[in-house]
Design a protein around this motif. Structure first.
Motif, mmCIF file in Angstrom:
data_model
loop_
_atom_site.group_PDB
_atom_site.id
_atom_site.type_symbol
_atom_site.label_atom_id
_atom_site.label_comp_id
_atom_site.label_asym_id
_atom_site.label_seq_id
_atom_site.Cartn_x
_atom_site.Cartn_y
_atom_site.Cartn_z
ATOM 1 N N ALA A 125 3.342 0.425 -9.985
ATOM 2 C CA ALA A 125 2.820 1.626 -10.646
ATOM 3 C C ALA A 125 1.553 2.163 -9.980
ATOM 4 C CB ALA A 125 2.546 1.329 -12.113
ATOM 5 N N SER A 126 0.628 1.273 -9.647
ATOM 6 C CA SER A 126 -0.668 1.703 -9.118
ATOM 7 C C SER A 126 -0.554 2.504 -7.818
ATOM 8 C CB SER A 126 -1.577 0.482 -8.918
ATOM 9 O OG SER A 126 -2.813 0.862 -8.396
ATOM 10 N N PRO A 127 0.130 1.993 -6.756
ATOM 11 C CA PRO A 127 0.248 2.792 -5.527
ATOM 12 C C PRO A 127 1.076 4.058 -5.706
ATOM 13 C CG PRO A 127 1.546 0.768 -5.360
ATOM 14 C CD PRO A 127 0.710 0.644 -6.570
ATOM 15 N N ILE A 128 2.045 4.032 -6.627
ATOM 16 C CA ILE A 128 2.851 5.228 -6.885
ATOM 17 C C ILE A 128 1.967 6.346 -7.442
ATOM 18 C CG2 ILE A 128 4.643 6.213 -8.404
ATOM 19 C CD1 ILE A 128 5.889 4.660 -6.209
ATOM 20 N N LEU A 129 1.131 6.001 -8.408
ATOM 21 C CA LEU A 129 0.252 7.002 -9.011
ATOM 22 C C LEU A 129 -0.779 7.519 -8.011
ATOM 23 C CD1 LEU A 129 -0.317 5.397 -12.541
ATOM 24 C CD2 LEU A 129 1.127 7.354 -11.975
ATOM 25 N N LYS A 130 -1.220 6.656 -7.104
ATOM 26 C CA LYS A 130 -2.182 7.076 -6.072
ATOM 27 C C LYS A 130 -1.563 8.094 -5.112
ATOM 28 C CE LYS A 130 -5.029 2.890 -6.004
ATOM 29 N NZ LYS A 130 -5.365 1.662 -5.256
ATOM 30 N N ASN A 131 -0.245 8.033 -4.951
ATOM 31 C CA ASN A 131 0.459 8.938 -4.027
ATOM 32 C C ASN A 131 0.740 10.311 -4.631
ATOM 33 O OD1 ASN A 131 0.513 6.971 -2.101
ATOM 34 N ND2 ASN A 131 2.661 6.424 -2.369
ATOM 35 N N SER A 132 0.448 10.490 -5.902
ATOM 36 C CA SER A 132 0.799 11.738 -6.587
ATOM 37 C C SER A 132 -0.239 12.825 -6.382
ATOM 38 C CB SER A 132 0.976 11.461 -8.078
ATOM 39 O OG SER A 132 1.233 12.658 -8.770
ATOM 40 N N CYS A 133 0.256 14.078 -6.271
ATOM 41 C CA CYS A 133 -0.636 15.248 -6.208
ATOM 42 C C CYS A 133 -1.001 15.707 -7.612
ATOM 43 C CB CYS A 133 0.057 16.425 -5.523
ATOM 44 S SG CYS A 133 0.980 16.023 -4.052
ATOM 45 N N SER A 134 -0.190 15.307 -8.588
ATOM 46 C CA SER A 134 -0.391 15.744 -9.978
ATOM 47 C C SER A 134 -1.567 15.008 -10.614
ATOM 48 C CB SER A 134 0.873 15.483 -10.794
ATOM 49 O OG SER A 134 2.016 15.958 -10.121
#
Length: 311
Positions: free
Chosen positions: A178-187
């Protein structure tokens, strides 16, 4: 500047960029994965075939072994395939599917450990009523509650995350987390991050409180027993569960209590490796080596198998 074009896949960096070290990692993870599958399947089959292992404790242990197999299978084979093929790309749909199963099995495991601690409380503090309290209907309902709780933990943050837009494709981990996925978001991910943290903390605190309260009552009851032999026997029935609880909660504490932000990624990788590869391998041995009934059942099955081979 981040690239705002629509992404269809992520790149999993893995544990190392060194090709030679990656071979060692592959051998280690493949070996631990195969052994953990064999070990946990052995426990499941023993409990299925042996009539002496039909109590609530072994029913929960059987389900725990199934969760261990499911948890390690949800993250390890994908990484092994990426090492073997050299393809580190994973589609966004596959990545979210992996997060769903990893969190579902992981959270359900925490709830099941809490249920298993309650089972030990009933066995030691209310032994005469154990069979009545922990009947098959109650056990099935407790297992269903564990799975339902796991689903309730993952569905809200995951459903909100499906609408995110991504600008970066690199995930510095060996599986989708979850953590790296959220870091990759523009939103804007602030609300989702807080929701993830809330769900994680609630799961951790609720299950830990159940475990701690159960063992407070268990220890009080054990200390009241008149003979040292009785106390030793009572402690031995809980020892395996205590060791597994210590490993599971200990690894979770290490992830969330970090020494510094710089070491966050490295620590997460190491602890995740231990949780996904080493713990599922150790747990069958912890339960079998410290449990006379399981050992007797295993030896009995080996003897019966050898006898049929001689025929």
């Amino acid at each position: 500047m981040r690239n705002h074009s629509t992404l269809t896949s992520f790149i999993i960096l893995g544990l190392t960029n060194d090709p030679q070290l990656e071979i060692l990692v592959f051998i280690f993870m493949l070996t631990t994965y195969m052994l953990s599958i064999i070990g946990n399947l052995t426990i499941i089959l023993l409990i299925l075939v042996d009539s002496h292992l039909k109590t609530a404790m072994y029913f929960f242990l059987q389900n725990f072994s199934f969760l261990e197999i499911s948890f390690t299978t949800s993250c390890v084979p994908t990484y092994l395939h990426s090492i073997l093929s050299g393809n580190k790309a994973i589609s966004i749909k596959a990545c979210f599917s992996q997060i769903f199963f990893v969190v579902l099995f992981g959270a359900t495991e925490f709830f099941l450990l809490a249920v298993m601690s309650y089972d030990r409380y009933v066995a030691i503090c209310k032994p005469l009523h154990y069979v009545t309290i922990m009947n098959s209907r109650v056990c099935r309902n407790l297992i269903l509650s564990c799975w339902a709780s796991g689903l309730l933990i993952i569905l809200p943050p995951l459903s909100l995350s499906l609408n995110l837009e991504f600008c970066d494709s690199v995930i510095d981990h060996f599986f989708c987390d979850a953590s790296p996925i959220l870091k990759n978001s523009c939103s804007d991910t602030w609300f989702i991050e807080q929701l993830v943290l809330l769900c994680a903390v609630l799961t951790f605190i609720m299950t830990l409180m159940c475990v701690v309260l159960s063992y407070i009552y268990i220890i009080r009851m054990i200390l009241r027993l008149p003979s040292a032999q009785q106390r030793k026997k009572a402690f031995s029935t809980c020892s395996s569960h205590v060791v597994v609880v210590s490993i599971t909660y200990g690894s979770c504490i290490v992830i969330y209590i970090k020494p510094s932000a710089k070491d966050e990624t490295a620590i997460n990788k190491v602890v995740s490796l231990l949780a996904s590869s080493v713990a599922p391998l150790l747990n069958p041995f912890i339960y079998t080596l410290r449990n006379k009934q399981v050992k007797q059942s295993f030896h009995g099955c080996i003897k019966r198998f050898a006898f049929h081979l001689k025929k």
